[in-house]
Design a protein around this motif. Structure first.
Motif, PDB file in Angstrom:
ATOM      1  N   LEU A  75      12.433 -49.047 -22.637  1.00  0.00           N
ATOM      2  CA  LEU A  75      11.636 -47.844 -22.901  1.00  0.00           C
ATOM      3  C   LEU A  75      11.834 -46.882 -21.745  1.00  0.00           C
ATOM      4  N   VAL A  76      11.971 -45.585 -22.069  1.00  0.00           N
ATOM      5  CA  VAL A  76      12.041 -44.604 -20.977  1.00  0.00           C
ATOM      6  C   VAL A  76      10.745 -43.803 -20.985  1.00  0.00           C
ATOM      7  N   VAL A  77      10.209 -43.577 -19.811  1.00  0.00           N
ATOM      8  CA  VAL A  77       8.997 -42.764 -19.676  1.00  0.00           C
ATOM      9  C   VAL A  77       9.236 -41.690 -18.620  1.00  0.00           C
ATOM     10  N   GLY A  78       8.342 -40.698 -18.626  1.00  0.00           N
ATOM     11  CA  GLY A  78       8.424 -39.661 -17.599  1.00  0.00           C
ATOM     12  C   GLY A  78       7.316 -39.902 -16.590  1.00  0.00           C
ATOM     13  N   ARG A  79       6.322 -38.992 -16.614  1.00  0.00           N
ATOM     14  CA  ARG A  79       5.179 -39.137 -15.711  1.00  0.00           C
ATOM     15  C   ARG A  79       4.020 -39.890 -16.362  1.00  0.00           C
ATOM     16  N   GLY A  80       4.238 -40.397 -17.581  1.00  0.00           N
ATOM     17  CA  GLY A  80       3.167 -41.129 -18.263  1.00  0.00           C
ATOM     18  C   GLY A  80       1.965 -40.246 -18.571  1.00  0.00           C
ATOM     19  N   SER A  81       2.205 -38.943 -18.762  1.00  0.00           N
ATOM     20  CA  SER A  81       1.060 -38.044 -18.979  1.00  0.00           C
ATOM     21  C   SER A  81       0.715 -37.881 -20.446  1.00  0.00           C
ATOM     22  N   ASN A  82       1.453 -38.599 -21.298  1.00  0.00           N
ATOM     23  CA  ASN A  82       1.097 -38.580 -22.721  1.00  0.00           C
ATOM     24  C   ASN A  82       1.086 -39.998 -23.276  1.00  0.00           C
ATOM     25  N   LEU A  83       0.790 -40.960 -22.412  1.00  0.00           N
ATOM     26  CA  LEU A  83       0.892 -42.369 -22.818  1.00  0.00           C
ATOM     27  C   LEU A  83      -0.441 -43.094 -22.680  1.00  0.00           C
ATOM     28  N   GLY A 142       3.925 -33.187 -16.863  1.00  0.00           N
ATOM     29  CA  GLY A 142       4.964 -34.141 -17.243  1.00  0.00           C
ATOM     30  C   GLY A 142       6.314 -33.743 -16.685  1.00  0.00           C
ATOM     31  N   THR A 143       7.345 -34.480 -17.120  1.00  0.00           N
ATOM     32  CA  THR A 143       8.723 -34.197 -16.701  1.00  0.00           C
ATOM     33  C   THR A 143       9.428 -33.338 -17.745  1.00  0.00           C
ATOM     34  N   VAL A 144      10.599 -32.873 -17.368  1.00  0.00           N
ATOM     35  CA  VAL A 144      11.426 -32.117 -18.319  1.00  0.00           C
ATOM     36  C   VAL A 144      11.783 -33.012 -19.517  1.00  0.00           C
ATOM     37  N   ALA A 152       6.683 -29.982 -25.664  1.00  0.00           N
ATOM     38  CA  ALA A 152       5.397 -29.624 -25.045  1.00  0.00           C
ATOM     39  C   ALA A 152       5.176 -28.121 -25.150  1.00  0.00           C
ATOM     40  N   GLY A 153       3.921 -27.757 -25.272  1.00  0.00           N
ATOM     41  CA  GLY A 153       3.617 -26.334 -25.398  1.00  0.00           C
ATOM     42  C   GLY A 153       2.203 -26.024 -24.961  1.00  0.00           C
ATOM     43  N   ALA A 154       1.989 -24.748 -24.681  1.00  0.00           N
ATOM     44  CA  ALA A 154       0.652 -24.293 -24.295  1.00  0.00           C
ATOM     45  C   ALA A 154       0.610 -22.774 -24.401  1.00  0.00           C
ATOM     46  N   ILE A 198      18.080 -41.260 -24.417  1.00  0.00           N
ATOM     47  CA  ILE A 198      17.444 -40.904 -23.147  1.00  0.00           C
ATOM     48  C   ILE A 198      17.869 -39.464 -22.858  1.00  0.00           C
ATOM     49  N   VAL A 199      16.924 -38.597 -22.614  1.00  0.00           N
ATOM     50  CA  VAL A 199      17.280 -37.238 -22.196  1.00  0.00           C
ATOM     51  C   VAL A 199      17.608 -37.315 -20.709  1.00  0.00           C
ATOM     52  N   LEU A 200      18.821 -36.896 -20.350  1.00  0.00           N
ATOM     53  CA  LEU A 200      19.232 -36.967 -18.940  1.00  0.00           C
ATOM     54  C   LEU A 200      19.098 -35.624 -18.237  1.00  0.00           C
TER      55      LEU A 200
HETATM   56  C1  LIG Z   1      -4.319 -32.857 -17.887  1.00  0.00           C
HETATM   57  C2  LIG Z   1      -3.211 -32.814 -18.915  1.00  0.00           C
HETATM   58  C3  LIG Z   1      -2.903 -31.626 -19.563  1.00  0.00           C
HETATM   59  C4  LIG Z   1      -1.895 -31.589 -20.514  1.00  0.00           C
HETATM   60  N1  LIG Z   1      -1.596 -30.399 -21.116  1.00  0.00           N
HETATM   61  C5  LIG Z   1      -0.616 -30.341 -22.037  1.00  0.00           C
HETATM   62  C6  LIG Z   1      -0.289 -29.090 -22.657  1.00  0.00           C
HETATM   63  O1  LIG Z   1      -0.846 -28.056 -22.360  1.00  0.00           O
HETATM   64  N2  LIG Z   1       0.693 -29.105 -23.602  1.00  0.00           N
HETATM   65  C7  LIG Z   1       1.360 -30.241 -23.950  1.00  0.00           C
HETATM   66  O2  LIG Z   1       2.251 -30.187 -24.810  1.00  0.00           O
HETATM   67  N3  LIG Z   1       1.066 -31.437 -23.375  1.00  0.00           N
HETATM   68  C8  LIG Z   1       0.110 -31.503 -22.425  1.00  0.00           C
HETATM   69  N4  LIG Z   1      -0.197 -32.716 -21.836  1.00  0.00           N
HETATM   70  C9  LIG Z   1       0.504 -33.937 -22.281  1.00  0.00           C
HETATM   71  C10 LIG Z   1       1.793 -34.285 -21.502  1.00  0.00           C
HETATM   72  O3  LIG Z   1       1.747 -33.761 -20.176  1.00  0.00           O
HETATM   73  C11 LIG Z   1       3.040 -33.786 -22.226  1.00  0.00           C
HETATM   74  O4  LIG Z   1       3.176 -34.388 -23.489  1.00  0.00           O
HETATM   75  C12 LIG Z   1       4.327 -34.048 -21.409  1.00  0.00           C
HETATM   76  O5  LIG Z   1       5.392 -33.382 -22.020  1.00  0.00           O
HETATM   77  C13 LIG Z   1       4.674 -35.536 -21.289  1.00  0.00           C
HETATM   78  O6  LIG Z   1       5.672 -35.669 -20.293  1.00  0.00           O
HETATM   79  P1  LIG Z   1       5.881 -37.015 -19.471  1.00  0.00           P
HETATM   80  O7  LIG Z   1       7.062 -36.819 -18.605  1.00  0.00           O
HETATM   81  O8  LIG Z   1       4.628 -37.410 -18.784  1.00  0.00           O
HETATM   82  O9  LIG Z   1       6.235 -38.026 -20.612  1.00  0.00           O
HETATM   83  P2  LIG Z   1       5.569 -39.465 -20.960  1.00  0.00           P
HETATM   84  O10 LIG Z   1       4.127 -39.270 -21.249  1.00  0.00           O
HETATM   85  O11 LIG Z   1       5.937 -40.405 -19.859  1.00  0.00           O
HETATM   86  O12 LIG Z   1       6.345 -39.809 -22.272  1.00  0.00           O
HETATM   87  C14 LIG Z   1       6.112 -39.079 -23.466  1.00  0.00           C
HETATM   88  C15 LIG Z   1       7.161 -39.479 -24.493  1.00  0.00           C
HETATM   89  O13 LIG Z   1       8.425 -39.015 -24.070  1.00  0.00           O
HETATM   90  C16 LIG Z   1       9.361 -40.099 -23.931  1.00  0.00           C
HETATM   91  N5  LIG Z   1      10.211 -39.761 -22.794  1.00  0.00           N
HETATM   92  C17 LIG Z   1       9.823 -39.380 -21.549  1.00  0.00           C
HETATM   93  N6  LIG Z   1      10.894 -39.064 -20.804  1.00  0.00           N
HETATM   94  C18 LIG Z   1      11.987 -39.256 -21.580  1.00  0.00           C
HETATM   95  C19 LIG Z   1      13.399 -39.101 -21.386  1.00  0.00           C
HETATM   96  N7  LIG Z   1      13.918 -38.697 -20.235  1.00  0.00           N
HETATM   97  N8  LIG Z   1      14.221 -39.388 -22.435  1.00  0.00           N
HETATM   98  C20 LIG Z   1      13.729 -39.825 -23.609  1.00  0.00           C
HETATM   99  N9  LIG Z   1      12.416 -40.000 -23.847  1.00  0.00           N
HETATM  100  C21 LIG Z   1      11.552 -39.711 -22.850  1.00  0.00           C
HETATM  101  C22 LIG Z   1       8.511 -41.341 -23.746  1.00  0.00           C
HETATM  102  O14 LIG Z   1       9.168 -42.504 -24.184  1.00  0.00           O
HETATM  103  C23 LIG Z   1       7.320 -41.001 -24.636  1.00  0.00           C
HETATM  104  O15 LIG Z   1       7.633 -41.262 -25.980  1.00  0.00           O
HETATM  105  C24 LIG Z   1      -1.190 -32.766 -20.862  1.00  0.00           C
HETATM  106  C25 LIG Z   1      -1.511 -33.978 -20.197  1.00  0.00           C
HETATM  107  C26 LIG Z   1      -2.495 -34.007 -19.232  1.00  0.00           C
HETATM  108  C27 LIG Z   1      -2.806 -35.290 -18.525  1.00  0.00           C
END
Ligand SMILES: Cc1cc2nc3c(=O)[nH]c(=O)nc-3n(C[C@H](O)[C@H](O)[C@H](O)COP(=O)(O)OP(=O)(O)OC[C@H]3O[C@@H](n4cnc5c(N)ncnc54)[C@H](O)[C@@H]3O)c2cc1C
Length: 320
Positions: A75-83, A142-144, A152-154, A198-200
């Motif tokens: 499994l690939v994750v970024g910052r875990g901000s949507n998990l 989160g990450t790119v 992601a959007g806002a 995996i998005v690189l």
């Molecule tokens: C306080 C707060 C505010 C937020 N506001 C917004 C907002 O305004 N708009 C919004 O859209 N979201 C928002 N979010 C949610 C979150 O930040 C986004 O969904 C963000 O894009 C997730 O990025 P991440 O790197 O943390 O991914 P993760 O949460 O780690 O992963 C999300 C998904 O992406 C996959 N993934 C991650 N990296 C990769 C990669 N490199 N290649 C393939 N798959 C990958 C994971 O497997 C998982 O399925 C918010 C979260 C918090 C905590």
């Protein structure tokens, strides 16, 4: 040592040997055993990942190939901000890409960025270069890579408005350039998870503007976020997707659930669209609260909320 520990140790040894060989010297990846996922998620919950690996994009492709060949869950994750990761944790390899700022380069109105870099960092660089279009992403934690996967959007804008193309690693470990149109980006959705890519890296196409104007738009959005969202608590942002024609937060409020709690998990009093961890919640409590909210909103409005948060390690979730 039990069997599972032995297996994890031998996967770690094999991965380190493989990466040393491929990269001609030291192994550049960091591999942690039984790493608590609560340290890698913004909800601050989640049990151990068998192997938590932080790697460069090139090492990531090798690790992916190894996992496919050896049938190791991946499994690939970024910052875990949507998990939301279960208290039981995750089997196999959980990979995250390095957040290395050297992975950002700017050419004219295009920004090329490595997928482990945060959206906050890339939007800051865009601002410094006088490039507008990523202001909306500056407060998304989160990450790119995660941002592209989730589209992601806002504040009326989303990643698909500025994304030109990505480089992905396929399940077979091959690198492919994919134009943004082929990712089928829609509301918090893309085809990336189903393809198991995996998005690189990603390329964003932006427009010229005055850096000071860009900065003030970013500041204005940060103020709006702080006013409306419970940023003082651990969460994963909006817990549920916006059902067409409605707002999840409003439906939850109308169901009488403002401040409703299960253990340490609570519907935020500030913004009902956020489930928060008030301090010592377990993933199970957050999960049960989410399911109760769904049930009660369905009873009161007839609308079934769909989680925006990805559930990992739960029955019916997308990783076991
Ligand atoms: C306080 C707060 C505010 C937020 N506001 C917004 C907002 O305004 N708009 C919004 O859209 N979201 C928002 N979010 C949610 C979150 O930040 C986004 O969904 C963000 O894009 C997730 O990025 P991440 O790197 O943390 O991914 P993760 O949460 O780690 O992963 C999300 C998904 O992406 C996959 N993934 C991650 N990296 C990769 C990669 N490199 N290649 C393939 N798959 C990958 C994971 O497997 C998982 O399925 C918010 C979260 C918090 C905590």
């Amino acid at each position: 040592m039990n069997n599972s520990e032995n297996l994890c140790n031998s996967i770690k040894d094999e991965l380190e040997a493989l990466l040393k060989e491929e990269e001609g010297g030291a192994c550049t990846a960091q591999i942690l055993l039984k790493e608590p996922m609560r340290l890698h998620t913004t909800f601050r919950v989640g049990g151990p990942a068998d192997l938590f690996v932080t790697a460069t994009p090139s090492a990531a492709a090798k690790i992916r190939q190894y996992c496919v060949k050896k049938d190791v869950p991946f499994l690939v994750v970024g910052r875990g901000s949507n998990l939301l990761v279960s208290d039981r944790g995750l089997h196999g390899v959980v990979l995250t890409l390095e957040n290395d700022l050297e992975g950002i380069s700017v050419e004219g109105q295009e920004i090329m960025v490595s997928a482990g870099i945060t959206l906050a960092a890339v939007s800051r660089v865009a601002q410094q270069y006088g490039l507008k279009g990523l202001e909306f992403a500056s407060g998304i934690p989160g990450t790119v890579g995660g941002g592209v996967v989730m589209n992601a959007g806002a504040y009326g804008q989303e990643i698909r408005d500025v994304l030109t193309k990505v480089t992905v690693c396929t399940k077979e470990g091959d690198l492919q350039e994919v134009p943004a149109e082929e990712l089928r980006l829609s509301y918090r959705k893309s085809i990336i998870p189903e393809r198991e890519w995996i998005v690189l890296s990603a390329v964003f196409s932006l427009e010229k503007d005055d850096p000071e104007k860009i900065r003030s738009r970013m500041e204005e959005l940060a103020v709006r976020r702080k006013e409306k969202q419970p940023l003082e608590y651990a969460s994963a942002g909006s817990t549920f997707k916006r059902p067409e024609g409605h707002f999840a937060g409003k439906l939850i409020e109308e169901a009488g659930l403002r401040g409703f709690a299960v253990g340490g998990a609570m519907v935020s009093e500030k913004h009902c669209g956020f489930v928060i961890n008030t301090g010592d919640a377990t993933a199970d409590e957050i999960y049960r609260l989410m399911m109760l909210v769904r049930e009660k909103v369905r009873e009161s409005s007839g609308i079934l909320l769909e989680p925006e948060v990805k559930l990992l390690g739960f029955d019916g979730g997308n990783h076991s």
